[in-house]
Scaffold this motif. Structure first.
Motif, PDB file in Angstrom:
ATOM      1  N   ARG A 126       0.868  -1.188   0.000  1.00 56.18           N
ATOM      2  CA  ARG A 126       0.000   0.000   0.000  1.00 56.18           C
ATOM      3  C   ARG A 126       0.898   1.229   0.000  1.00 56.18           C
ATOM      4  NH1 ARG A 126      -5.439   0.773   2.534  1.00 56.18           N
ATOM      5  NH2 ARG A 126      -5.769   2.999   2.633  1.00 56.18           N
ATOM      6  N   ILE A 127       0.752   2.072  -1.039  1.00 52.41           N
ATOM      7  CA  ILE A 127       1.633   3.219  -1.229  1.00 52.41           C
ATOM      8  C   ILE A 127       0.900   4.494  -0.836  1.00 52.41           C
ATOM      9  CG2 ILE A 127       3.237   4.325  -2.824  1.00 52.41           C
ATOM     10  CD1 ILE A 127       3.562   1.252  -2.546  1.00 52.41           C
ATOM     11  N   PRO A 128       1.416   5.262   0.123  1.00 46.12           N
ATOM     12  CA  PRO A 128       0.718   6.489   0.539  1.00 46.12           C
ATOM     13  C   PRO A 128       0.721   7.525  -0.583  1.00 46.12           C
ATOM     14  CG  PRO A 128       2.893   6.373   1.547  1.00 46.12           C
ATOM     15  CD  PRO A 128       2.667   5.052   0.872  1.00 46.12           C
ATOM     16  N   PRO A 129      -0.273   8.438  -0.598  1.00 45.51           N
ATOM     17  CA  PRO A 129      -0.350   9.454  -1.655  1.00 45.51           C
ATOM     18  C   PRO A 129       0.739  10.495  -1.507  1.00 45.51           C
ATOM     19  CG  PRO A 129      -2.005   9.878   0.022  1.00 45.51           C
ATOM     20  CD  PRO A 129      -1.369   8.564   0.386  1.00 45.51           C
ATOM     21  N   LEU A 133      -4.651  15.594  -3.507  1.00 44.22           N
ATOM     22  CA  LEU A 133      -5.536  15.349  -4.643  1.00 44.22           C
ATOM     23  C   LEU A 133      -5.486  13.900  -5.127  1.00 44.22           C
ATOM     24  CD1 LEU A 133      -5.244  18.485  -6.977  1.00 44.22           C
ATOM     25  CD2 LEU A 133      -7.220  17.715  -5.650  1.00 44.22           C
ATOM     26  N   ILE A 134      -4.511  13.157  -4.655  1.00 48.64           N
ATOM     27  CA  ILE A 134      -4.318  11.795  -5.144  1.00 48.64           C
ATOM     28  C   ILE A 134      -4.534  10.801  -4.018  1.00 48.64           C
ATOM     29  CG2 ILE A 134      -2.674  10.208  -6.220  1.00 48.64           C
ATOM     30  CD1 ILE A 134      -1.309  12.616  -7.474  1.00 48.64           C
ATOM     31  N   HIS A 135      -5.283   9.735  -4.304  1.00 44.18           N
ATOM     32  CA  HIS A 135      -5.493   8.679  -3.322  1.00 44.18           C
ATOM     33  C   HIS A 135      -4.245   7.794  -3.238  1.00 44.18           C
ATOM     34  CE1 HIS A 135      -9.743   9.319  -2.500  1.00 44.18           C
ATOM     35  NE2 HIS A 135      -9.925   9.531  -3.796  1.00 44.18           N
ATOM     36  N   HIS A 136      -4.191   6.985  -2.201  1.00 45.17           N
ATOM     37  CA  HIS A 136      -3.108   5.996  -2.110  1.00 45.17           C
ATOM     38  C   HIS A 136      -3.214   5.020  -3.287  1.00 45.17           C
ATOM     39  CE1 HIS A 136      -6.611   4.224  -0.047  1.00 45.17           C
ATOM     40  NE2 HIS A 136      -6.190   3.085  -0.570  1.00 45.17           N
ATOM     41  N   ASN A 152      -6.309   4.435  -9.428  1.00 43.89           N
ATOM     42  CA  ASN A 152      -7.621   4.889  -9.898  1.00 43.89           C
ATOM     43  C   ASN A 152      -7.596   4.966 -11.412  1.00 43.89           C
ATOM     44  OD1 ASN A 152      -9.665   7.007 -10.711  1.00 43.89           O
ATOM     45  ND2 ASN A 152     -10.142   6.773  -8.541  1.00 43.89           N
ATOM     46  N   LYS A 153      -8.676   4.567 -12.076  1.00 41.36           N
ATOM     47  CA  LYS A 153      -8.680   4.440 -13.534  1.00 41.36           C
ATOM     48  C   LYS A 153      -8.378   5.737 -14.259  1.00 41.36           C
ATOM     49  CE  LYS A 153     -12.629   3.830 -15.595  1.00 41.36           C
ATOM     50  NZ  LYS A 153     -13.950   3.285 -15.953  1.00 41.36           N
ATOM     51  N   TRP A 154      -8.589   6.896 -13.569  1.00 46.90           N
ATOM     52  CA  TRP A 154      -8.238   8.158 -14.233  1.00 46.90           C
ATOM     53  C   TRP A 154      -7.220   8.965 -13.437  1.00 46.90           C
ATOM     54  CZ3 TRP A 154     -10.682  11.558 -10.837  1.00 46.90           C
ATOM     55  CH2 TRP A 154     -11.843  11.101 -10.230  1.00 46.90           C
ATOM     56  N   LEU A 233      -8.420  -7.081   2.085  1.00 43.16           N
ATOM     57  CA  LEU A 233      -8.005  -5.788   2.622  1.00 43.16           C
ATOM     58  C   LEU A 233      -9.089  -4.755   2.343  1.00 43.16           C
ATOM     59  CD1 LEU A 233      -4.308  -5.827   1.370  1.00 43.16           C
ATOM     60  CD2 LEU A 233      -5.077  -6.143   3.734  1.00 43.16           C
ATOM     61  N   GLU A 234      -9.017  -3.623   3.025  1.00 47.42           N
ATOM     62  CA  GLU A 234      -9.971  -2.551   2.813  1.00 47.42           C
ATOM     63  C   GLU A 234      -9.277  -1.378   2.152  1.00 47.42           C
ATOM     64  OE1 GLU A 234     -11.461  -2.123   6.879  1.00 47.42           O
ATOM     65  OE2 GLU A 234     -13.382  -2.874   6.160  1.00 47.42           O
ATOM     66  N   ASP A 235      -9.892  -0.833   1.120  1.00 43.99           N
ATOM     67  CA  ASP A 235      -9.315   0.289   0.380  1.00 43.99           C
ATOM     68  C   ASP A 235      -9.750   1.596   1.032  1.00 43.99           C
ATOM     69  OD1 ASP A 235      -7.877   1.546  -1.613  1.00 43.99           O
ATOM     70  OD2 ASP A 235      -9.590   1.640  -2.976  1.00 43.99           O
ATOM     71  N   LEU A 236      -9.238   1.840   2.251  1.00 41.68           N
ATOM     72  CA  LEU A 236      -9.640   3.006   3.027  1.00 41.68           C
ATOM     73  C   LEU A 236      -8.612   4.120   2.914  1.00 41.68           C
ATOM     74  CD1 LEU A 236     -10.803   1.192   6.277  1.00 41.68           C
ATOM     75  CD2 LEU A 236     -12.263   2.201   4.520  1.00 41.68           C
TER      76      LEU A 236
END
Length: 241
Positions: A126-129, A133-136, A152-154, A233-236
């Motif tokens: 899991r890579i931190p942002p 503006l950008i999610h992990h 994220n797809k975009w 895992l949870e994508d939180l």
């Protein structure tokens, strides 16, 4: 009275539906996690539940079914994260795979994926942002194959386009909530997992089911056990891990 009898017979037949047969986990292309086993249509939507398992969505006549391919020891989905381990059999006697405790490495969180014998078969990172503006993001390392990156797809669009899409999603969520509907934005983000720019799998949050995720495998070489482990895992957001 005849109508009541027919209805009663139909209800009895629905309640006596046999369990959906288990399928081979090795070649699964699509799956979710949950207890939902059948959706009986079309007159009314009746849900039939079974064991908590990794399940493959299929169509069986007028029913949507979710065939199990691997099982959890618990049927309480909120407990999956406490024992992230899957079994090949419904009695939970034959281990299939599990997640080891996470390890912090240079600000990243690494989860080793183990096979049924406890041997490592891959790592989920899991890579931190880098900014707000950008999610992990995520990364999968499977020995013998190129690195897989889940974004994220975009998210790879230019920053202005990313910001506009984020604003659009937030606006749609507000209007849908005000209308009392089931907002599309509530389903969670869609990730595209790529290795050397080739699509390996996609994952989409889906809290409208009794699972939290839908996954579609695109590359045959991906070890399904690693995909199953990611689904545990949870994508939180970062502040929730």
């Amino acid at each position: 009275m005849e109508g009541i009898a027919v209805f009663g017979k139909r209800k009895q037949e629905e309640d006596q539906q046999p369990p959906v047969p288990q399928v081979d986990w090795m070649n699964v292309r699509r799956f979710t996690i949950g207890t939902r086993e059948r959706e009986i249509l079309p007159e009314r939507k009746k849900l039939i539940h079974g064991r908590c398992a990794v399940r493959v969505p299929k169509r069986d006549g007028q029913q949507d079914v979710y065939a199990p391919c691997a099982y959890f020891r618990t049927d309480i989905q909120t407990l999956i994260s406490e024992e992230p381990k899957l079994y090949e059999d419904e009695q939970a006697q034959v281990p299939l795979c599990s997640l080891d405790d996470p390890v912090e490495v240079s600000g990243e969180r690494h989860y080793e994926v183990l096979d049924g014998c406890g041997e490592a078969i891959g790592t989920i990172c899991r890579i931190p942002p880098t900014n707000r503006l950008i999610h992990h993001t995520w990364r999968i390392n499977q020995p013998g194959h190129p690195e897989i990156v889940g974004r994220n797809k975009w998210s790879m669009s230019n920053p202005k386009q990313f910001a506009l899409r984020s604003l659009e999603s937030a606006t749609n969520l507000i209007f849908d909530a005000a209308a009392g509907g089931d907002p599309e934005g509530s389903k969670g983000r869609t990730l595209e997992w790529k290795a050397e720019e080739k699509l390996v799998m996609t994952s989409t949050g889906s809290p409208t089911l009794d699972c939290h995720l839908k996954i579609s495998i695109k590359a045959q070489w991906l070890d399904r056990r690693i995909a199953f482990a990611y689904a545990m895992l949870e994508d939180l957001p970062v502040d929730k891990w």
